[in-house]
Design a protein around this motif. Structure first.
Motif, PDB file in Angstrom:
ATOM      1  N   ALA A 148       0.722  -1.198   0.081  1.00 11.94           N
ATOM      2  CA  ALA A 148       0.186   0.098  -0.137  1.00 11.94           C
ATOM      3  C   ALA A 148       1.102   1.200   0.401  1.00 11.94           C
ATOM      4  O   ALA A 148       0.108   2.359  -0.669  1.00 11.94           O
ATOM      5  CB  ALA A 148      -0.695   0.079   0.997  1.00 11.94           C
ATOM      6  N   LEU A 149       2.168   1.133   0.488  1.00  7.18           N
ATOM      7  CA  LEU A 149       3.094   2.378   0.858  1.00  7.18           C
ATOM      8  C   LEU A 149       3.978   2.615  -0.471  1.00  7.18           C
ATOM      9  O   LEU A 149       4.021   1.843  -0.843  1.00  7.18           O
ATOM     10  CB  LEU A 149       3.235   2.354   1.979  1.00  7.18           C
ATOM     11  CG  LEU A 149       2.390   2.206   3.443  1.00  7.18           C
ATOM     12  CD1 LEU A 149       3.615   2.102   4.886  1.00  7.18           C
ATOM     13  CD2 LEU A 149       1.894   3.895   3.417  1.00  7.18           C
ATOM     14  N   ALA A 184      10.243   3.044   3.631  1.00  4.71           N
ATOM     15  CA  ALA A 184      11.461   3.763   5.156  1.00  4.71           C
ATOM     16  C   ALA A 184      11.274   3.993   5.902  1.00  4.71           C
ATOM     17  O   ALA A 184      11.952   3.319   6.571  1.00  4.71           O
ATOM     18  CB  ALA A 184      12.283   4.025   3.269  1.00  4.71           C
ATOM     19  N   TYR A 185       9.685   4.834   5.582  1.00  2.09           N
ATOM     20  CA  TYR A 185       9.763   5.590   7.265  1.00  2.09           C
ATOM     21  C   TYR A 185       9.328   4.181   8.063  1.00  2.09           C
ATOM     22  O   TYR A 185       9.663   4.443   9.062  1.00  2.09           O
ATOM     23  CB  TYR A 185       9.159   6.153   6.832  1.00  2.09           C
ATOM     24  CG  TYR A 185       8.031   7.263   8.749  1.00  2.09           C
ATOM     25  CD1 TYR A 185       9.299   7.692   9.215  1.00  2.09           C
ATOM     26  CD2 TYR A 185       7.502   6.736   8.522  1.00  2.09           C
ATOM     27  CE1 TYR A 185       8.649   8.300  10.433  1.00  2.09           C
ATOM     28  CE2 TYR A 185       6.650   7.000  10.052  1.00  2.09           C
ATOM     29  CZ  TYR A 185       7.963   7.792  10.753  1.00  2.09           C
ATOM     30  OH  TYR A 185       7.048   8.024  11.916  1.00  2.09           O
ATOM     31  N   ILE A 186       8.558   3.805   7.593  1.00  2.94           N
ATOM     32  CA  ILE A 186       8.352   1.887   8.178  1.00  2.94           C
ATOM     33  C   ILE A 186       9.071   1.320   9.126  1.00  2.94           C
ATOM     34  O   ILE A 186       9.851   0.944  10.218  1.00  2.94           O
ATOM     35  CB  ILE A 186       6.882   1.691   7.591  1.00  2.94           C
ATOM     36  CG1 ILE A 186       5.606   2.823   7.144  1.00  2.94           C
ATOM     37  CG2 ILE A 186       7.129   0.138   8.520  1.00  2.94           C
ATOM     38  CD1 ILE A 186       4.850   2.381   8.716  1.00  2.94           C
ATOM     39  N   LEU A 230       5.625  15.029   8.125  1.00  2.35           N
ATOM     40  CA  LEU A 230       4.655  14.923   7.021  1.00  2.35           C
ATOM     41  C   LEU A 230       4.799  13.611   6.948  1.00  2.35           C
ATOM     42  O   LEU A 230       3.414  13.306   6.285  1.00  2.35           O
ATOM     43  CB  LEU A 230       5.426  15.771   6.082  1.00  2.35           C
ATOM     44  CG  LEU A 230       4.232  16.045   4.423  1.00  2.35           C
ATOM     45  CD1 LEU A 230       3.537  16.544   5.147  1.00  2.35           C
ATOM     46  CD2 LEU A 230       5.020  16.750   3.734  1.00  2.35           C
ATOM     47  N   ILE A 231       5.777  12.833   6.603  1.00  2.00           N
ATOM     48  CA  ILE A 231       6.057  11.611   6.191  1.00  2.00           C
ATOM     49  C   ILE A 231       4.946  10.747   7.161  1.00  2.00           C
ATOM     50  O   ILE A 231       3.790  10.168   6.822  1.00  2.00           O
ATOM     51  CB  ILE A 231       7.559  11.101   5.371  1.00  2.00           C
ATOM     52  CG1 ILE A 231       8.262  11.690   4.357  1.00  2.00           C
ATOM     53  CG2 ILE A 231       6.691   9.756   5.939  1.00  2.00           C
ATOM     54  CD1 ILE A 231       9.090  10.994   4.639  1.00  2.00           C
ATOM     55  N   HIS A 232       5.077  11.286   8.157  1.00  2.00           N
ATOM     56  CA  HIS A 232       4.527   9.979   9.538  1.00  2.00           C
ATOM     57  C   HIS A 232       2.980  10.692   8.680  1.00  2.00           C
ATOM     58  O   HIS A 232       2.252   9.255   8.968  1.00  2.00           O
ATOM     59  CB  HIS A 232       5.032  10.824  11.150  1.00  2.00           C
ATOM     60  CG  HIS A 232       4.193   9.512  11.551  1.00  2.00           C
ATOM     61  ND1 HIS A 232       4.134   8.760  12.421  1.00  2.00           N
ATOM     62  CD2 HIS A 232       3.182   9.883  12.073  1.00  2.00           C
ATOM     63  CE1 HIS A 232       3.478   8.102  13.116  1.00  2.00           C
ATOM     64  NE2 HIS A 232       2.384   9.553  13.002  1.00  2.00           N
ATOM     65  N   VAL A 233       2.586  11.855   8.670  1.00  2.00           N
ATOM     66  CA  VAL A 233       1.061  11.571   9.001  1.00  2.00           C
ATOM     67  C   VAL A 233       0.123  10.638   7.409  1.00  2.00           C
ATOM     68  O   VAL A 233      -0.580  10.276   7.486  1.00  2.00           O
ATOM     69  CB  VAL A 233       0.814  13.737   8.616  1.00  2.00           C
ATOM     70  CG1 VAL A 233      -0.417  13.313   8.563  1.00  2.00           C
ATOM     71  CG2 VAL A 233       1.107  14.235  10.273  1.00  2.00           C
ATOM     72  N   GLN A 234       1.491  11.491   6.512  1.00  7.96           N
ATOM     73  CA  GLN A 234       0.915  10.440   5.188  1.00  7.96           C
ATOM     74  C   GLN A 234       0.480   9.358   5.150  1.00  7.96           C
ATOM     75  O   GLN A 234      -0.155   8.772   4.076  1.00  7.96           O
ATOM     76  CB  GLN A 234       1.615  10.717   4.131  1.00  7.96           C
ATOM     77  CG  GLN A 234       1.623  11.924   3.448  1.00  7.96           C
ATOM     78  CD  GLN A 234       2.746  12.525   2.546  1.00  7.96           C
ATOM     79  OE1 GLN A 234       3.018  11.908   2.249  1.00  7.96           O
ATOM     80  NE2 GLN A 234       2.835  14.003   2.161  1.00  7.96           N
ATOM     81  N   THR A 235       1.713   8.944   6.397  1.00 11.08           N
ATOM     82  CA  THR A 235       1.719   7.077   6.059  1.00 11.08           C
ATOM     83  C   THR A 235       0.998   6.567   7.094  1.00 11.08           C
ATOM     84  O   THR A 235      -0.170   6.010   6.291  1.00 11.08           O
ATOM     85  CB  THR A 235       3.220   6.343   6.333  1.00 11.08           C
ATOM     86  OG1 THR A 235       4.231   7.118   6.134  1.00 11.08           O
ATOM     87  CG2 THR A 235       3.020   4.689   6.800  1.00 11.08           C
ATOM     88  N   ILE A 262      -2.815   6.889   4.875  1.00  6.49           N
ATOM     89  CA  ILE A 262      -3.174   5.798   3.814  1.00  6.49           C
ATOM     90  C   ILE A 262      -3.369   4.794   4.583  1.00  6.49           C
ATOM     91  O   ILE A 262      -4.238   3.609   4.488  1.00  6.49           O
ATOM     92  CB  ILE A 262      -1.612   5.326   3.085  1.00  6.49           C
ATOM     93  CG1 ILE A 262      -1.353   6.732   2.485  1.00  6.49           C
ATOM     94  CG2 ILE A 262      -2.174   3.932   2.604  1.00  6.49           C
ATOM     95  CD1 ILE A 262      -0.154   6.541   1.372  1.00  6.49           C
ATOM     96  N   LEU A 263      -2.779   4.019   5.764  1.00 10.81           N
ATOM     97  CA  LEU A 263      -2.690   3.013   6.454  1.00 10.81           C
ATOM     98  C   LEU A 263      -3.950   2.061   7.271  1.00 10.81           C
ATOM     99  O   LEU A 263      -4.301   1.914   7.832  1.00 10.81           O
ATOM    100  CB  LEU A 263      -1.725   2.268   7.335  1.00 10.81           C
ATOM    101  CG  LEU A 263      -0.279   1.734   7.235  1.00 10.81           C
ATOM    102  CD1 LEU A 263       0.544   1.478   8.116  1.00 10.81           C
ATOM    103  CD2 LEU A 263      -0.102   0.923   6.007  1.00 10.81           C
TER     104      LEU A 263
END
Length: 228
Positions: free
Chosen positions: A118-119, A125-127, A200-205, A208-209
């Motif tokens: 999904a990502l 990579a952040y996860i 920002l990456i965290h919020v977007q991730t 989506i999840l």
């Protein structure tokens, strides 16, 4: 001087098996990193039967990811030994209505696989770095932050230190400044800019999840959370 806000290392989020209830629970905890988006408190996860299959239900994607990576990093033999100590016949039987160690590992792998499908690569990579503590995610994140910092030469090690500090490691501004070979104000500006990009990456991730996990029945409903 700039912010130095990161996860509180004295309040880790742990998960544990409740030997009396026969359920996997997550103890209350708070994860803090740069304040805005990394704070979260949860209570218990629960085991639900869906069409004859038992699955873990979680309060939010962060809860699910922490459980999944902790489960994956726990050998099945270790989980089995806990079940053996509490089994009714001492033979390691799993009480009815509880996931077996193999079920846990299968669902944990399913959650990670869902993330991979999904990502986008950057968010995965952040996860891997934030939840899996995997070194493999640093490359992409470091390149992304370097691009956000604009022109100029930026130390790869210094950028990695910023990412590690965001994820909760005890890394101070002095160490970041030394790696970046710059003044304190410049180091603080780079660190805060890195934190903003990671926020920002965290919020977007998580957005989506949230949708993906909700559609697959992995998250508890609002009513269930209120009753917990």
């Amino acid at each position: 001087m700039g912010r130095d806000v990161r996860r509180n290392p004295d309040k880790p989020e742990n998960t544990a098996c409740n030997s009396s209830a026969g359920k996997h629970e997550s103890t209350e905890g708070t994860w803090k990193a740069h304040g805005r988006h990394m704070e979260g408190t949860w209570k218990k996860s629960s085991v639900i039967s869906t069409k004859g299959n038992l699955i873990m239900k979680f309060n939010n994607p962060r809860h699910a990811l922490r459980w999944a990576y902790e489960t994956i990093n726990t050998p099945i033999i270790k989980i089995s030994s806990v079940n053996a100590m509490r089994g009714p016949d001492g033979a390691g039987g799993v009480p009815e209505g509880e996931l077996t160690p193999y079920d846990r590992h299968a669902q944990a792998a399913l959650i990670v696989s869902l993330c991979e499908r999904a990502l986008p690569a950057l968010h995965m990579a952040y996860i891997r770095v934030q939840f899996g503590r995997e070194a493999g995610g640093f490359n992409l994140l470091a390149r992304h932050l370097a691009a956000n910092f604009g022109t100029g030469l930026h130390s790869r090690r210094g950028i990695e230190q910023i990412i590690r500090a965001y994820c909760g490691e005890k890394i101070g501004l002095r160490e970041i400044r030394k790696c970046m070979a710059c003044g304190t104000l410049k180091a603080a500006a780079l660190r805060n800019g890195g934190y903003d990009a990671l926020d920002l990456i965290h919020v977007q991730t998580m957005d989506i999840l949230e949708r993906e996990m909700h559609s697959r029945g992995l998250l508890r409903t609002a009513d269930a959370l209120e009753r917990a």
